[in-house]
Design a protein around this motif. Structure first.
Motif, PDB file in Angstrom:
ATOM      1  N   GLU A 159       0.919  -1.331   0.080  1.00 21.09           N
ATOM      2  CA  GLU A 159      -0.046  -0.077  -0.073  1.00 21.09           C
ATOM      3  C   GLU A 159       0.827   1.275  -0.222  1.00 21.09           C
ATOM      4  OE1 GLU A 159      -4.253  -0.553   2.339  1.00 21.09           O
ATOM      5  OE2 GLU A 159      -2.317  -0.929   3.541  1.00 21.09           O
ATOM      6  N   HIS A 160       0.405   2.323  -0.678  1.00 21.35           N
ATOM      7  CA  HIS A 160       0.857   3.357  -0.368  1.00 21.35           C
ATOM      8  C   HIS A 160       0.284   4.044   0.906  1.00 21.35           C
ATOM      9  CE1 HIS A 160       2.720   3.584  -4.369  1.00 21.35           C
ATOM     10  NE2 HIS A 160       1.506   3.000  -4.827  1.00 21.35           N
ATOM     11  N   ALA A 161       0.921   5.364   1.392  1.00 19.40           N
ATOM     12  CA  ALA A 161       0.394   5.845   2.720  1.00 19.40           C
ATOM     13  C   ALA A 161       0.833   7.375   2.503  1.00 19.40           C
ATOM     14  CB  ALA A 161       1.179   5.258   3.769  1.00 19.40           C
ATOM     15  N   SER A 162      -0.040   8.163   3.132  1.00 12.90           N
ATOM     16  CA  SER A 162       0.158   9.639   3.300  1.00 12.90           C
ATOM     17  C   SER A 162      -0.563   9.842   4.717  1.00 12.90           C
ATOM     18  CB  SER A 162      -0.593  10.349   2.274  1.00 12.90           C
ATOM     19  OG  SER A 162      -0.589  11.597   2.234  1.00 12.90           O
ATOM     20  N   MET A 163       0.119  10.596   5.673  1.00  9.97           N
ATOM     21  CA  MET A 163      -0.617  11.163   6.948  1.00  9.97           C
ATOM     22  C   MET A 163      -1.536  12.328   6.505  1.00  9.97           C
ATOM     23  SD  MET A 163       1.045  12.574  10.035  1.00  9.97           S
ATOM     24  CE  MET A 163       2.203  11.433  10.417  1.00  9.97           C
ATOM     25  N   ASP A 212      -2.121  13.174  15.887  1.00  9.01           N
ATOM     26  CA  ASP A 212      -2.624  13.341  17.186  1.00  9.01           C
ATOM     27  C   ASP A 212      -1.693  13.293  18.243  1.00  9.01           C
ATOM     28  OD1 ASP A 212      -4.404  13.711  19.040  1.00  9.01           O
ATOM     29  OD2 ASP A 212      -5.585  11.931  19.000  1.00  9.01           O
ATOM     30  N   ASP A 213      -1.698  14.112  19.406  1.00 12.55           N
ATOM     31  CA  ASP A 213      -0.709  14.289  20.642  1.00 12.55           C
ATOM     32  C   ASP A 213      -1.180  13.292  21.639  1.00 12.55           C
ATOM     33  OD1 ASP A 213       0.963  15.891  19.105  1.00 12.55           O
ATOM     34  OD2 ASP A 213      -0.107  17.909  19.759  1.00 12.55           O
ATOM     35  N   ALA A 214      -1.964  12.505  21.279  1.00 11.94           N
ATOM     36  CA  ALA A 214      -2.627  11.655  22.159  1.00 11.94           C
ATOM     37  C   ALA A 214      -1.161  10.747  22.772  1.00 11.94           C
ATOM     38  CB  ALA A 214      -3.569  10.621  21.804  1.00 11.94           C
ATOM     39  N   ARG A 215      -1.552   9.957  23.911  1.00 12.07           N
ATOM     40  CA  ARG A 215      -0.269   9.054  24.555  1.00 12.07           C
ATOM     41  C   ARG A 215      -1.035   7.589  24.394  1.00 12.07           C
ATOM     42  NH1 ARG A 215       3.053  11.635  22.179  1.00 12.07           N
ATOM     43  NH2 ARG A 215       4.174  13.396  23.326  1.00 12.07           N
ATOM     44  N   PRO A 216      -0.477   6.705  23.679  1.00 10.74           N
ATOM     45  CA  PRO A 216       0.435   6.869  22.728  1.00 10.74           C
ATOM     46  C   PRO A 216      -0.256   7.353  21.580  1.00 10.74           C
ATOM     47  CG  PRO A 216      -0.621   4.597  22.804  1.00 10.74           C
ATOM     48  CD  PRO A 216      -1.330   5.315  24.055  1.00 10.74           C
ATOM     49  N   PRO A 217       0.977   8.161  20.604  1.00  6.59           N
ATOM     50  CA  PRO A 217       0.409   8.640  19.508  1.00  6.59           C
ATOM     51  C   PRO A 217      -0.245   8.061  18.546  1.00  6.59           C
ATOM     52  CG  PRO A 217       2.851   8.791  19.843  1.00  6.59           C
ATOM     53  CD  PRO A 217       2.273   8.058  20.788  1.00  6.59           C
ATOM     54  N   GLN A 218      -1.401   8.494  18.012  1.00  9.23           N
ATOM     55  CA  GLN A 218      -2.079   7.711  17.006  1.00  9.23           C
ATOM     56  C   GLN A 218      -2.181   8.848  15.835  1.00  9.23           C
ATOM     57  OE1 GLN A 218      -3.968   4.669  17.068  1.00  9.23           O
ATOM     58  NE2 GLN A 218      -2.589   4.361  18.629  1.00  9.23           N
ATOM     59  N   ASP A 219      -1.897   8.455  14.555  1.00 14.69           N
ATOM     60  CA  ASP A 219      -2.352   9.454  13.203  1.00 14.69           C
ATOM     61  C   ASP A 219      -3.075   8.750  12.508  1.00 14.69           C
ATOM     62  OD1 ASP A 219       0.281  11.086  14.280  1.00 14.69           O
ATOM     63  OD2 ASP A 219       1.452   9.363  13.355  1.00 14.69           O
ATOM     64  N   ILE A 231      -9.126   4.700   5.142  1.00  9.95           N
ATOM     65  CA  ILE A 231      -8.374   5.687   6.106  1.00  9.95           C
ATOM     66  C   ILE A 231      -8.335   4.897   7.184  1.00  9.95           C
ATOM     67  CG2 ILE A 231      -8.940   7.809   7.529  1.00  9.95           C
ATOM     68  CD1 ILE A 231     -10.380   8.803   4.921  1.00  9.95           C
ATOM     69  N   ALA A 232      -7.142   4.868   7.922  1.00 11.23           N
ATOM     70  CA  ALA A 232      -7.092   4.076   9.236  1.00 11.23           C
ATOM     71  C   ALA A 232      -6.044   5.285   9.988  1.00 11.23           C
ATOM     72  CB  ALA A 232      -6.151   3.112   8.872  1.00 11.23           C
ATOM     73  N   GLU A 233      -6.554   4.807  11.388  1.00  9.14           N
ATOM     74  CA  GLU A 233      -5.708   5.658  12.565  1.00  9.14           C
ATOM     75  C   GLU A 233      -4.876   4.532  12.981  1.00  9.14           C
ATOM     76  OE1 GLU A 233      -6.981   7.143  16.866  1.00  9.14           O
ATOM     77  OE2 GLU A 233      -8.738   6.941  15.517  1.00  9.14           O
ATOM     78  N   LEU A 234      -3.656   4.757  12.762  1.00  6.45           N
ATOM     79  CA  LEU A 234      -2.515   3.914  13.204  1.00  6.45           C
ATOM     80  C   LEU A 234      -1.542   4.599  14.195  1.00  6.45           C
ATOM     81  CD1 LEU A 234      -1.710   2.903   9.395  1.00  6.45           C
ATOM     82  CD2 LEU A 234      -2.914   1.667  11.058  1.00  6.45           C
ATOM     83  N   PRO A 235      -0.951   3.601  15.021  1.00 10.69           N
ATOM     84  CA  PRO A 235       0.171   4.185  15.917  1.00 10.69           C
ATOM     85  C   PRO A 235       1.310   4.620  15.265  1.00 10.69           C
ATOM     86  CG  PRO A 235      -0.049   1.816  16.075  1.00 10.69           C
ATOM     87  CD  PRO A 235      -0.974   2.206  15.182  1.00 10.69           C
ATOM     88  N   HIS A 293      12.624  11.604  15.249  1.00  9.50           N
ATOM     89  CA  HIS A 293      11.654  10.509  15.605  1.00  9.50           C
ATOM     90  C   HIS A 293      11.113  10.178  14.119  1.00  9.50           C
ATOM     91  CE1 HIS A 293      11.282  10.714  19.831  1.00  9.50           C
ATOM     92  NE2 HIS A 293      11.676  11.985  19.616  1.00  9.50           N
ATOM     93  N   CYS A 294      10.960   8.944  13.923  1.00 11.87           N
ATOM     94  CA  CYS A 294      10.165   8.545  12.661  1.00 11.87           C
ATOM     95  C   CYS A 294       8.842   8.990  12.584  1.00 11.87           C
ATOM     96  CB  CYS A 294      10.282   6.931  12.269  1.00 11.87           C
ATOM     97  SG  CYS A 294       9.630   6.569  10.936  1.00 11.87           S
ATOM     98  N   ILE A 295       8.453   9.552  11.477  1.00 13.67           N
ATOM     99  CA  ILE A 295       7.126  10.139  11.410  1.00 13.67           C
ATOM    100  C   ILE A 295       6.201   9.097  10.584  1.00 13.67           C
ATOM    101  CG2 ILE A 295       7.976  12.650  11.627  1.00 13.67           C
ATOM    102  CD1 ILE A 295       7.410  12.563   8.362  1.00 13.67           C
ATOM    103  N   LEU A 296       6.514   8.199  10.454  1.00  6.56           N
ATOM    104  CA  LEU A 296       5.594   7.056   9.753  1.00  6.56           C
ATOM    105  C   LEU A 296       5.089   6.294  10.889  1.00  6.56           C
ATOM    106  CD1 LEU A 296       8.020   5.863   7.123  1.00  6.56           C
ATOM    107  CD2 LEU A 296       6.397   7.581   6.886  1.00  6.56           C
ATOM    108  N   PHE A 297       4.089   5.534  10.343  1.00  2.00           N
ATOM    109  CA  PHE A 297       3.100   4.589  11.361  1.00  2.00           C
ATOM    110  C   PHE A 297       4.178   3.316  11.776  1.00  2.00           C
ATOM    111  CE2 PHE A 297       2.110   3.645   6.845  1.00  2.00           C
ATOM    112  CZ  PHE A 297       2.290   2.203   6.753  1.00  2.00           C
TER     113      PHE A 297
END
Length: 123
Positions: free
Chosen positions: A30-34, A38-45, A61-65, A80-84
């Protein structure tokens, strides 16, 4: 997602039809684009994921850690890696972005032009 859009499908429609894949190289399923983070803990994007190059594309569309990887850049600085989490390929700090580099260079040149300074690299 606490800080995400109320209606993700409408928000995605308003972004337009073009998204750039943030993953390096080819060969991933899959291709992916953020879409937003979210600044939640643990972070979810919130991510847009799609398969295929031609229409019709299969999208979701998926909410991924967030990826937990980081590298130290000195005593108090880390990248920090900005990917999922569990993303394919390399971490974000290893990905080159030619378009981003071009935009950054043009912005730097424009800033030097506006402030009438010689074109020199401040780094």
């Amino acid at each position: 997602m606490e800080h995400g859009p109320d209606n993700a499908a409408l928000w995605l429609y308003e972004l337009g039809e073009y998204q750039l894949c943030e993953l390096a190289g080819d060969g991933h399923a899959e291709h992916a684009s953020m879409l937003c983070n979210d600044d939640a803990r643990p972070p979810q994007d919130l991510w847009l994921l799609w398969t295929g190059e031609d229409e019709p594309r299969k999208t979701r569309i998926a909410e991924l850690p967030a990826c937990p990887a980081a590298i130290n850049r000195g005593r108090t600085n880390a990248w920090h890696c900005i990917l999922f989490a569990e993303h394919p390929a390399v971490h974000s700090w290893e990905i080159s972005d030619p378009l981003g580099d071009l935009i950054k260079q043009q912005a730097k040149e424009e800033a030097y032009r506006r402030f009438d300074q010689p074109d020199q690299d401040p780094d």
